[in-house]
Design a protein around this motif. Structure first.
Motif, mmCIF file in Angstrom:
data_model
loop_
_atom_site.group_PDB
_atom_site.id
_atom_site.type_symbol
_atom_site.label_atom_id
_atom_site.label_comp_id
_atom_site.label_asym_id
_atom_site.label_seq_id
_atom_site.Cartn_x
_atom_site.Cartn_y
_atom_site.Cartn_z
ATOM 1 N N GLY A 181 -39.188 -32.432 -2.929
ATOM 2 C CA GLY A 181 -39.971 -32.293 -4.152
ATOM 3 C C GLY A 181 -40.907 -31.101 -4.081
ATOM 4 N N ARG A 182 -41.561 -30.949 -2.961
ATOM 5 C CA ARG A 182 -42.481 -29.826 -2.782
ATOM 6 C C ARG A 182 -41.721 -28.491 -2.820
ATOM 7 N N ALA A 183 -40.561 -28.450 -2.175
ATOM 8 C CA ALA A 183 -39.761 -27.213 -2.177
ATOM 9 C C ALA A 183 -39.314 -26.869 -3.589
ATOM 10 N N PHE A 184 -38.890 -27.871 -4.354
ATOM 11 C CA PHE A 184 -38.465 -27.642 -5.739
ATOM 12 C C PHE A 184 -39.621 -27.101 -6.567
ATOM 13 N N LEU A 185 -40.791 -27.747 -6.465
ATOM 14 C CA LEU A 185 -41.955 -27.324 -7.249
ATOM 15 C C LEU A 185 -42.427 -25.920 -6.866
ATOM 16 N N GLY A 186 -42.204 -25.537 -5.624
ATOM 17 C CA GLY A 186 -42.580 -24.206 -5.182
ATOM 18 C C GLY A 186 -41.726 -23.105 -5.794
ATOM 19 N N GLU A 187 -40.632 -23.496 -6.448
ATOM 20 C CA GLU A 187 -39.726 -22.518 -7.047
ATOM 21 C C GLU A 187 -39.663 -22.589 -8.572
ATOM 22 N N VAL A 188 -40.558 -23.371 -9.202
ATOM 23 C CA VAL A 188 -40.504 -23.470 -10.662
ATOM 24 C C VAL A 188 -40.853 -22.131 -11.299
#
Length: 126
Positions: A57-64
Motif C-alpha cells: 500500500g505504501r509503495a502504491f501511494l508513493g507512485e500516485v
C-alpha cells in the motif's frame, strides 16, 4: 517479413504485461474516487485488493499522480469499507474533497499519503 511480425507480436506481449501489472502478480488497488481542482490539486480514493500488505500500500501511494507545485491526498480503503466514490469528483474544491476522506462515514481508510507542493510525501497509516 517474419521479423516484422515477430517484433509486432513482441510489442503486443510487452503492452499486455504492462497493462496487467508487469506480471508481478501483485494486484493493484482499484480507484473508486478522483478529484482534481482547477489549480491541479488532486484527491484520490482507492480500495485495496484482497491481501494487500502495508508495504504494498505504501509503495502504491508513493507512485500516485502528482505534479510539483500542487497538493495530492490519496488513500486506500479496505474492501467493504464506505468510501465517497463518485461524490469525490463533484466536490466544489480541494479542501472539501480532502475533508470527505477524513469525515464519517468515509474516514475508514487504512493507508494514506499527502504530498506537498515541494513533492515531500507524508504517509499516514491508521
Amino acid at each position: 517479413m517474419k521479423k516484422r511480425g515477430f517484433f509486432a507480436l513482441a510489442g503486443l506481449v510487452l503492452a499486455g504485461a504492462l497493462a496487467f501489472g508487469g506480471g508481478s502478480g501483485t494486484p493493484r488497488p482499484d480507484q473508486v474516487g478522483y478529484f482534481k481542482s482547477e489549480e491541479g490539486n488532486r484527491v484520490m480514493a482507492y480500495t485495496a485488493p484482497e491481501g494487500m500488505t502495508e508495504a504494498e500500500g505504501r509503495a502504491f501511494l508513493g507512485e500516485v499522480m502528482h505534479r510539483p507545485g500542487r497538493l495530492t491526498f490519496a488513500v486506500i480503503y479496505p474492501q467493504g469499507t464506505a468510501h465517497p466514490g463518485h461524490r469525490l469528483t463533484t466536490a466544489p474544491d480541494y479542501l472539501t474533497a480532502a475533508g470527505m476522506l477524513d469525515s464519517a462515514p468515509h474516514d475508514g481508510w487504512v493507508w494514506g499519503v499527502v504530498i506537498d507542493m515541494a513533492g515531500s510525501a507524508n504517509f499516514d497509516l491508521r
